[in-house]
Motif scaffolding. Sequence first.
Motif, PDB file in Angstrom:
ATOM      1  N   GLU A 172       0.818  -1.224   0.000  1.00 42.50           N
ATOM      2  CA  GLU A 172       0.000   0.000   0.000  1.00 42.50           C
ATOM      3  C   GLU A 172       0.848   1.268   0.000  1.00 42.50           C
ATOM      4  OE1 GLU A 172      -0.554  -1.971   3.384  1.00 42.50           O
ATOM      5  OE2 GLU A 172      -1.055  -3.318   1.751  1.00 42.50           O
ATOM      6  N   ILE A 173       2.064   1.192   0.536  1.00 45.30           N
ATOM      7  CA  ILE A 173       2.869   2.411   0.635  1.00 45.30           C
ATOM      8  C   ILE A 173       3.857   2.568  -0.532  1.00 45.30           C
ATOM      9  CG2 ILE A 173       2.648   2.500   3.151  1.00 45.30           C
ATOM     10  CD1 ILE A 173       5.541   1.449   3.303  1.00 45.30           C
ATOM     11  N   ILE A 174       3.870   1.606  -1.447  1.00 49.65           N
ATOM     12  CA  ILE A 174       4.756   1.703  -2.605  1.00 49.65           C
ATOM     13  C   ILE A 174       4.091   2.616  -3.623  1.00 49.65           C
ATOM     14  CG2 ILE A 174       5.868   0.425  -4.473  1.00 49.65           C
ATOM     15  CD1 ILE A 174       5.964  -1.996  -2.594  1.00 49.65           C
ATOM     16  N   SER A 175       4.859   3.550  -4.186  1.00 53.19           N
ATOM     17  CA  SER A 175       4.282   4.528  -5.117  1.00 53.19           C
ATOM     18  C   SER A 175       3.692   3.823  -6.331  1.00 53.19           C
ATOM     19  CB  SER A 175       5.347   5.531  -5.554  1.00 53.19           C
ATOM     20  OG  SER A 175       6.337   4.900  -6.326  1.00 53.19           O
ATOM     21  N   GLY A 176       2.766   4.475  -6.975  1.00 53.37           N
ATOM     22  CA  GLY A 176       2.000   3.907  -8.079  1.00 53.37           C
ATOM     23  C   GLY A 176       2.846   3.308  -9.192  1.00 53.37           C
ATOM     24  N   GLY A 177       3.893   4.010  -9.591  1.00 56.72           N
ATOM     25  CA  GLY A 177       4.724   3.525 -10.682  1.00 56.72           C
ATOM     26  C   GLY A 177       5.504   2.271 -10.324  1.00 56.72           C
ATOM     27  N   GLN A 178       5.719   2.051  -9.028  1.00 58.14           N
ATOM     28  CA  GLN A 178       6.501   0.901  -8.587  1.00 58.14           C
ATOM     29  C   GLN A 178       5.629  -0.189  -7.967  1.00 58.14           C
ATOM     30  OE1 GLN A 178       9.228   2.622  -5.803  1.00 58.14           O
ATOM     31  NE2 GLN A 178      10.585   3.398  -7.387  1.00 58.14           N
ATOM     32  N   ALA A 179       4.315   0.008  -7.905  1.00 54.85           N
ATOM     33  CA  ALA A 179       3.425  -0.939  -7.225  1.00 54.85           C
ATOM     34  C   ALA A 179       3.442  -2.308  -7.887  1.00 54.85           C
ATOM     35  CB  ALA A 179       2.003  -0.393  -7.187  1.00 54.85           C
ATOM     36  N   SER A 180       3.750  -2.376  -9.160  1.00 57.50           N
ATOM     37  CA  SER A 180       3.753  -3.681  -9.835  1.00 57.50           C
ATOM     38  C   SER A 180       5.045  -4.462  -9.549  1.00 57.50           C
ATOM     39  CB  SER A 180       3.587  -3.496 -11.343  1.00 57.50           C
ATOM     40  OG  SER A 180       4.678  -2.746 -11.848  1.00 57.50           O
ATOM     41  N   ASP A 181       6.005  -3.820  -8.942  1.00 59.42           N
ATOM     42  CA  ASP A 181       7.266  -4.494  -8.638  1.00 59.42           C
ATOM     43  C   ASP A 181       7.167  -5.106  -7.241  1.00 59.42           C
ATOM     44  OD1 ASP A 181       9.817  -5.415  -8.395  1.00 59.42           O
ATOM     45  OD2 ASP A 181      10.796  -3.479  -8.740  1.00 59.42           O
ATOM     46  N   LEU A 182       6.775  -6.365  -7.177  1.00 59.04           N
ATOM     47  CA  LEU A 182       6.564  -7.029  -5.896  1.00 59.04           C
ATOM     48  C   LEU A 182       7.864  -7.291  -5.141  1.00 59.04           C
ATOM     49  CD1 LEU A 182       3.747  -9.537  -6.855  1.00 59.04           C
ATOM     50  CD2 LEU A 182       3.539  -7.334  -5.692  1.00 59.04           C
ATOM     51  N   ARG A 183       8.998  -7.125  -5.800  1.00 55.96           N
ATOM     52  CA  ARG A 183      10.282  -7.280  -5.101  1.00 55.96           C
ATOM     53  C   ARG A 183      10.417  -6.241  -3.987  1.00 55.96           C
ATOM     54  NH1 ARG A 183      14.265  -6.990 -10.059  1.00 55.96           N
ATOM     55  NH2 ARG A 183      12.745  -5.375 -10.493  1.00 55.96           N
ATOM     56  N   LYS A 184       9.748  -5.116  -4.131  1.00 56.04           N
ATOM     57  CA  LYS A 184       9.821  -4.064  -3.112  1.00 56.04           C
ATOM     58  C   LYS A 184       9.200  -4.526  -1.797  1.00 56.04           C
ATOM     59  CE  LYS A 184      11.241  -0.744  -5.917  1.00 56.04           C
ATOM     60  NZ  LYS A 184      12.491  -0.073  -5.807  1.00 56.04           N
ATOM     61  N   THR A 185       8.372  -5.561  -1.825  1.00 55.06           N
ATOM     62  CA  THR A 185       7.717  -6.044  -0.601  1.00 55.06           C
ATOM     63  C   THR A 185       8.559  -7.100   0.122  1.00 55.06           C
ATOM     64  OG1 THR A 185       6.541  -7.817  -1.770  1.00 55.06           O
ATOM     65  CG2 THR A 185       5.434  -5.654  -1.617  1.00 55.06           C
ATOM     66  N   LEU A 186       9.639  -7.541  -0.499  1.00 56.74           N
ATOM     67  CA  LEU A 186      10.455  -8.610   0.072  1.00 56.74           C
ATOM     68  C   LEU A 186      11.554  -8.058   0.982  1.00 56.74           C
ATOM     69  CD1 LEU A 186      10.950 -10.796  -3.118  1.00 56.74           C
ATOM     70  CD2 LEU A 186       9.284 -11.139  -1.280  1.00 56.74           C
ATOM     71  N   TYR A 187      11.849  -8.813   2.032  1.00 52.99           N
ATOM     72  CA  TYR A 187      12.984  -8.509   2.888  1.00 52.99           C
ATOM     73  C   TYR A 187      14.248  -8.924   2.142  1.00 52.99           C
ATOM     74  CZ  TYR A 187      16.527  -9.270   6.466  1.00 52.99           C
ATOM     75  OH  TYR A 187      17.690  -9.267   7.174  1.00 52.99           O
ATOM     76  N   MET A 188      15.263  -8.051   2.142  1.00 53.94           N
ATOM     77  CA  MET A 188      16.541  -8.355   1.507  1.00 53.94           C
ATOM     78  C   MET A 188      17.599  -8.397   2.606  1.00 53.94           C
ATOM     79  SD  MET A 188      15.711  -8.591  -1.651  1.00 53.94           S
ATOM     80  CE  MET A 188      17.183  -8.473  -2.605  1.00 53.94           C
ATOM     81  N   PRO A 189      18.227  -9.546   2.816  1.00 55.49           N
ATOM     82  CA  PRO A 189      19.238  -9.635   3.877  1.00 55.49           C
ATOM     83  C   PRO A 189      20.504  -8.853   3.511  1.00 55.49           C
ATOM     84  CG  PRO A 189      19.193 -11.653   2.594  1.00 55.49           C
ATOM     85  CD  PRO A 189      18.067 -10.790   2.090  1.00 55.49           C
ATOM     86  N   ALA A 190      21.299  -8.557   4.516  1.00 55.50           N
ATOM     87  CA  ALA A 190      22.578  -7.884   4.281  1.00 55.50           C
ATOM     88  C   ALA A 190      23.482  -8.813   3.469  1.00 55.50           C
ATOM     89  CB  ALA A 190      23.242  -7.536   5.607  1.00 55.50           C
ATOM     90  N   VAL A 191      24.250  -8.200   2.579  1.00 55.75           N
ATOM     91  CA  VAL A 191      25.161  -8.967   1.730  1.00 55.75           C
ATOM     92  C   VAL A 191      26.562  -8.391   1.909  1.00 55.75           C
ATOM     93  CG1 VAL A 191      25.711  -9.596  -0.654  1.00 55.75           C
ATOM     94  CG2 VAL A 191      23.327  -9.381   0.050  1.00 55.75           C
ATOM     95  N   PRO A 192      27.549  -9.240   2.281  1.00 55.86           N
ATOM     96  CA  PRO A 192      28.918  -8.719   2.421  1.00 55.86           C
ATOM     97  C   PRO A 192      29.554  -8.460   1.057  1.00 55.86           C
ATOM     98  CG  PRO A 192      28.884 -11.088   2.786  1.00 55.86           C
ATOM     99  CD  PRO A 192      27.452 -10.655   2.597  1.00 55.86           C
ATOM    100  N   ALA A 193      30.556  -7.619   1.059  1.00 62.18           N
ATOM    101  CA  ALA A 193      31.310  -7.388  -0.179  1.00 62.18           C
ATOM    102  C   ALA A 193      31.992  -8.698  -0.567  1.00 62.18           C
ATOM    103  CB  ALA A 193      32.340  -6.286   0.025  1.00 62.18           C
ATOM    104  N   ARG A 194      32.141  -8.913  -1.862  1.00 64.56           N
ATOM    105  CA  ARG A 194      32.809 -10.133  -2.311  1.00 64.56           C
ATOM    106  C   ARG A 194      33.451  -9.903  -3.672  1.00 64.56           C
ATOM    107  NH1 ARG A 194      29.745 -13.509  -5.965  1.00 64.56           N
ATOM    108  NH2 ARG A 194      27.739 -12.553  -6.411  1.00 64.56           N
TER     109      ARG A 194
END
Length: 141
Positions: free
Chosen positions: A35-57
Amino acid sequence: MAWAAAAEITEGAPFRRVQARRYKAHSAVKGRRIEIISGGQASDLRKTLYMPAVPARVAYDIGVKPLHPRSIGPLFLTIIQRAFDRGGLRDLTGHDPARLLPGLSAHSTRAGLNQDLFARGEDLTCIMDALRWKSPQMPLA
């Protein structure tokens, strides 16, 4: 042999181009409610996912073609300079790298190996065969 095993090289040229791909570290990102994702990005469901921290590699890709003969000298000098910078060769040579490096080339390894083999008492014909010298004057010089 250690390099071939680490690089998983079973055939072909042992020394090949290595491409390094560097990835930056990323901190964890909470997923957002749709509900809080802006209209242009609402179709991108990746924005609703938790992304864990990633170390440099760093990931390495090892090519299949051999190194170009003219690339060996600069690589050789870079390795020696790094060893000097880490203090690894100062005790061994007693020289300043700025004075020593201009006189070195990839051919220095061949000449040095030649000298080491003679010092160990190896036979001239064996040295010529192993190092592919065409005439006895070259290894004896």
